[in-house]
Scaffold this active site. Structure first.
Site, short mmCIF file in Angstrom:
data_model
loop_
_atom_site.label_atom_id
_atom_site.label_comp_id
_atom_site.label_asym_id
_atom_site.label_seq_id
_atom_site.Cartn_x
_atom_site.Cartn_y
_atom_site.Cartn_z
N SER A 158 48.08 38.44 41.56
CA SER A 158 47.25 37.40 40.89
C SER A 158 46.33 36.53 42.09
CB SER A 158 48.43 36.22 40.46
OG SER A 158 48.90 36.65 39.52
N ARG A 173 39.25 38.09 47.75
CA ARG A 173 39.49 37.16 48.85
C ARG A 173 40.69 36.58 48.45
NH1 ARG A 173 36.96 34.58 44.69
NH2 ARG A 173 37.72 32.66 43.88
N ASP A 211 47.87 37.69 36.47
CA ASP A 211 48.92 36.94 35.59
C ASP A 211 48.34 36.40 34.20
OD1 ASP A 211 47.40 34.99 36.85
OD2 ASP A 211 49.07 33.73 37.53
#
Length: 465
Positions: A158, A173, A211
């Site tokens: 996630s 990132r 998620d």
């Protein structure tokens, strides 16, 4: 006030008349600053729709609109046993999910492992070794001396990732406090699979998922009316199903235009400078409002008290405001206690009234603005009625968040006063576990059917069939 949302729980309105004029004026100023009326909600949604569309183009925009390569909803008949790995910010969860022959039903076995703090700034190898350790412990406990070659893994990762294939993902990132060298800009699947292979665990990643996408798919498995998945927690996000023909950045692939593909919006970046609806910001907005009051109106509040603790950025989180809103006592004694305990401040009775109203305003604003993302997706897709599966700590724990969001949807989508909610946001199924397993199952199902769009390792996939 126009558009402040649903009726508040019995609060301090009755005693507000007893407040001094200067505090009453300050409450009015707060109401003016934090109230989002129907017209403003609609304006935001119109802008939001344009940003969603821009994110689907080759040029892109503020909202990434990541293509996930999840091509369709489950039909409830998916079967088989799958591993799911859920890498969150605090814990790592390993699950085994069996999708049973009963439509929409599943069994789950799981173990949770605390992510060591030092991993967050450690090396890439340390991260993958730790994840492999946890998987190995789980496997040895539940599958000692068994052949694992046909046990597919759904990996819930996630963090913002670019996916050209469903079985890979390049980390854009790090978020959630992670800063591990050598992972950003790299595919996260091969290093994990390589370490598993070295350990004699022939486990293959069938699907890498977010998620939010998992939340949508898991919820749709048990409820066919589910069309959108949302997270309202430390961050906010949504996923929905788009037609490939409406995704210009996929035009070069010449895929069937009516083929569905799940889009992970990553819309936490929407108007980041000003909106700030996520749980991460609620306590900070409250803190900044108080600091502004202290600095601009000398001795208006907390007279003669040390307010230096309030100067620390992000000292307060959403749970601080939730505790204030949940205070059941007429004299707001629990609010007084939390201010004393956390900040070393003892508010007067009048100040407590103002603090309660400020918390209500900020909590209501967040819920109403959070509804804009859902309304924008419904507007873009011409969805008149559906269920929305939602997860996240703010959705599940913050008082009145659901009711306030529902009221905002009513106003944005112009339902008649006595009309039943057409778009209902409700608690989601376990997207990080069950959703990951289902997406692995859906991927293998389409490999078997010969639909190989967005799949990199064809040979590995076929060994899992």
């Amino acid at each position: 006030m126009v558009g402040i949302g649903p009726k508040q729980p019995p609060s301090r309105k009755g005693s507000m008349h007893d407040l001094p004029q200067n505090l009453l004026q300050q409450i009015k100023d707060f109401e003016d600053a934090f109230t989002v009326d129907r017209a403003k909600l609609k304006e935001i949604v119109n802008h939001f729709v344009k940003e969603l569309e821009k994110g689907l183009t080759v040029e892109g925009g503020n909202i990434p609109m990541n293509v996930t390569w999840v091509l369709g909803f489950p039909d409830g008949d998916e079967q088989g046993t799958f591993l799911a790995l859920d890498m969150g910010g605090t814990n790592l969860r390993v699950c085994e999910i069996t999708l049973t022959d009963k439509k929409g039903a599943f069994d789950i076995t799981q173990s949770k492992y605390k992510m060591p703090e030092e991993l967050r700034t450690g090396t890439a190898e340390e991260l993958w070794e730790y994840i492999a350790d946890c998987l190995q412990q789980f496997i040895e406990h539940h599958h000692e001396n068994e052949d694992l070659a046909k046990l597919p893994l759904g990996f819930t990762f996630s963090y913002p990732a670019t996916q050209e294939y469903i079985d890979h993902g390049i980390l854009q990132r790090w978020t959630k406090g992670f800063d591990i060298d050598g992972v950003e800009g790299q595919d996260v699947v091969p290093p994990l699979e390589n370490i598993l292979k070295k350990r004699g665990l022939p486990i293959k990643v069938a699907a890498l998922i977010n998620d939010t996408t998992g939340t949508m798919i898991a919820s749709a498995y048990t409820d066919p009316e589910m069309k959108i998945g949302c997270i309202f927690g430390t961050g906010v996000n949504a996923a929905y199903m788009e037609d490939v023909g409406s995704v210009p950045k996929l035009a070069h692939m010449n895929l069937p235009p009516d083929m569905p593909v799940a889009i992970n919006c990553e819309y936490g970046a929407f108007d980041n400078e000003r909106v700030m609806t996520a749980g991460l910001y609620l306590g900070e907005i409250f803190r900044l409002a108080l600091i502004d009051l202290i600095d601009s109106h000398k001795d208006l509040i907390f007279k003669g008290q040390d307010t230096s603790k309030l100067r620390k950025p992000y000292l307060l989180d959403a749970s601080f405001l939730a505790a204030i809103e949940e205070d059941p006592y007429e004299n707001l004694s629990e609010t007084a206690d939390i201010f004393d305990r956390e900040l070393g401040i003892r508010p007067t009775d009048c100040e407590l009234e103002m603090l309660r109203r400020l918390a209500e305003l900020i909590g209501t604003r967040a819920a109403r603005l959070s509804a804009c993302g859902v309304a924008a997706i419904c507007t873009k897709k011409n969805i008149e009625s559906c269920h929305v599966g939602a997860d996240g700590s703010v959705f599940t724990k913050y008082p009145h968040f659901k009711a306030r969001g529902a009221q905002a949807l009513r106003e944005i989508l112009d339902w008649a006063p006595n009309e039943k909610d057409k778009v209902s946001i409700m608690a989601a199924e376990d997207g990080s576990g069950v959703g990951a397993a289902l997406i692995a199952a859906l991927t293998l199902k389409r490999v078997k059917a010969g639909n190989l769009a967005g799949i990199r390792n064809m040979d590995d996939m076929r060994t899992l069939l």
